[in-house]
Design a protein around this motif. Structure first.
Motif, short mmCIF file in Angstrom:
data_model
loop_
_atom_site.label_atom_id
_atom_site.label_comp_id
_atom_site.label_asym_id
_atom_site.label_seq_id
_atom_site.Cartn_x
_atom_site.Cartn_y
_atom_site.Cartn_z
N SER A 161 68.91 -4.91 19.75
CA SER A 161 68.09 -5.32 18.61
C SER A 161 66.61 -5.06 18.90
O SER A 161 65.85 -4.70 18.00
CB SER A 161 68.31 -6.80 18.28
N LYS A 217 64.11 -0.06 5.76
CA LYS A 217 65.41 -0.64 5.43
C LYS A 217 66.41 -0.53 6.57
O LYS A 217 67.39 -1.28 6.64
CB LYS A 217 65.97 0.01 4.17
N HIS A 220 67.71 -3.58 8.86
CA HIS A 220 68.91 -4.39 8.61
C HIS A 220 70.14 -3.84 9.33
O HIS A 220 71.10 -4.57 9.58
CB HIS A 220 69.19 -4.47 7.11
N GLU A 224 69.59 -7.61 14.63
CA GLU A 224 70.25 -8.86 14.26
C GLU A 224 69.20 -9.95 14.05
O GLU A 224 68.39 -10.20 14.94
CB GLU A 224 71.23 -9.30 15.35
N PRO A 225 69.21 -10.62 12.90
CA PRO A 225 68.21 -11.67 12.65
C PRO A 225 68.18 -12.75 13.71
O PRO A 225 67.11 -13.21 14.12
CB PRO A 225 68.62 -12.23 11.29
N TYR A 344 58.98 -5.36 0.11
CA TYR A 344 60.14 -5.24 1.00
C TYR A 344 59.87 -5.91 2.34
O TYR A 344 60.76 -6.53 2.94
CB TYR A 344 60.53 -3.78 1.19
N MET A 348 61.99 -8.85 4.20
CA MET A 348 62.43 -8.79 5.59
C MET A 348 62.00 -10.02 6.37
O MET A 348 62.77 -10.56 7.17
CB MET A 348 61.86 -7.53 6.26
N ARG A 351 64.30 -12.79 5.68
CA ARG A 351 65.60 -12.69 6.36
C ARG A 351 65.49 -12.93 7.85
O ARG A 351 66.36 -13.56 8.45
CB ARG A 351 66.21 -11.30 6.11
N TYR A 352 64.42 -12.41 8.46
CA TYR A 352 64.32 -12.44 9.92
C TYR A 352 63.54 -13.64 10.46
O TYR A 352 63.62 -13.93 11.66
CB TYR A 352 63.69 -11.14 10.43
#
Length: 412
Positions: A161, A217, A220, A224-225, A344, A348, A351-352
């Motif tokens: 990652s 993009k 993703h 891995e978050p 965007y 992100m 999400r992260y």
């Protein structure tokens, strides 16, 4: 000499800013080895994840000899030294997490790191120019410049990652190269009044910014978050505006007083600064101050390029004055693509960072071992970026200020 002082017919060279036609701001062919005198640095820097995991890094650094930087001669040697010493510094400070940091960086690490930083005109902390621009190599020199064929020179904890995070960011830089090559065309076109040339260059820039979003993009796919939030982030964090290190860090042998430096941040990439200056997008208050400060964390030549772009005749005013529909549309498309990129980026971050932070708070309250990696993430970073900003409010403000450039242009 600034852009504004140059005759518009003169050739503007990206080379003068250490920006290449094929790699942009990315360092050309980064070195992977230093002269043998510096092997003690590289023996540690090339094994940081293992040394952190075994809790042996600080003791290894304590036994490292104090070396002079005088035998580093080329720019690429200095960049590798800055990368190696910077990654070692981050690992040394954060080896035991946010509650067991150190107050002093030992002289055998701090002094040469300071010397190398001074020679490069960079701060003595791990930055975007280290982690991304100078931290890549091809696995096979005959194969393409794509993520499957790219690897890191120096790693921090985070496994694949971590590689994905830095390499996807590198691909974003790569996608911006057509835009960088078009910026001088815009500047010359504005100075000369060539509407068609400016419109065509802006179309190329908007496509390049769109490609940057597409490259982003890939994050993703490759990151891995839970790994990013629970492991990677702390090693990118600095000692300015960080509650875990409120007094900064003493660089032993440099100064008896602690110093504060921001950690690595996407705001340290010169790309969006160039686009903002070109398009006339202004960022005010704290967000603007933070972005301006981040220019001190870029290679000086790249910072100079940003400053010089800002000194050219205003593209925004040029578009407003020409009353040309094609030109106006080309300008608006650039602003739209830049807004979408920033949108965007916000998604992100959600999400992260935002979602994992909320999950971490929940897990700590439940006192469960579920998703232990996230639960152990540093609490001091839950609302902050690694550069020290209040990340979501900062990003949304910057995005909104990008959109606000429209009204002036749309009056025609």
């Amino acid at each position: 000499m600034s852009f504004a002082e140059k005759d518009s017919t003169r050739t503007f060279s990206l080379d003068s800013y250490y920006v290449s036609e094929d790699l942009g701001f990315i360092l050309h062919e980064p070195m992977t080895e230093l002269p043998s005198y510096y092997q003690p640095w590289m023996d540690i820097a090339l094994h940081l994840p293992e040394l952190v995991l075994s809790h042996e890094l600080r003791s290894r650094v304590s036994r490292m000899p104090l070396l002079s930087s005088q035998y580093l001669h080329s720019h690429r040697e200095l960049r590798l030294a800055h990368l190696a010493l910077g990654a070692t510094t981050m690992s040394y400070v954060w080896q035991e997490g946010e509650h067991h940091t150190v107050k002093v960086l030992p002289q055998n690490l701090a002094l040469p790191y300071w010397e190398v930083s001074e020679r490069l005109g960079l701060p003595p902390i791990f930055i975007h120019a280290d982690a991304v621009l100078a931290n890549w190599k091809k696995r096979d020199s005959e194969k393409p410049f794509d993520i499957a064929n790219l690897d890191l020179v120096v790693r921090l904890p985070g496994g694949e990652s971590l590689r994905g995070f830095f390499m996807v960011t590198l691909l974003v830089e790569l996608a911006a190269i057509p835009a960088l090559k078009s910026i001088p065309k815009v500047c010359r076109g504005v100075s000369s009044g060539y509407i068609v040339d400016v419109a065509q260059a802006l179309q190329d820039i908007s496509k390049s910014i769109h490609d940057m979003t597409e490259a982003l993009k890939l994050m993703h796919v490759y990151v891995e978050p839970s790994v990013f939030y629970g492991i990677i982030r702390i090693y990118l964090s600095g000692w300015k505006d960080n509650p875990s290190m409120p007094n900064g860090l003493i660089y032993e042998g440099v100064s008896p007083e602690p110093m504060e430096f921001s950690g690595g941040s996407a705001a340290q990439s010169s790309l969006l600064h160039c686009f903002d200056e070109l398009l006339g997008i202004k960022h005010e208050a704290k967000g603007g101050a933070f972005l301006t400060r981040m220019r001190d964390y870029m290679p000086p030549a790249h910072t100079q390029m940003i400053k010089d772009i800002s000194s050219w005749p205003s593209l925004r005013c040029f578009v407003h004055e020409q009353c040309d529909e094609e030109l106006n549309q080309a300008y608006q498309l650039c602003v739209t693509e830049l807004t979408e990129f920033r949108n965007y980026h916000i998604n992100m971050v959600s999400r992260y960072i935002t979602i994992p932070a909320a999950r971490a708070r929940q897990l700590r309250l439940e006192k469960t071992t579920e998703e232990e990696m996230i639960a152990k993430a540093p609490t001091a970073l839950e609302e902050r970026g690694t550069g020290g900003s209040s990340i979501m409010s900062f990003l949304k403000t910057v995005r909104d200020e990008t959109k606000q450039v429209f009204p002036t242009v749309n009056k025609n």
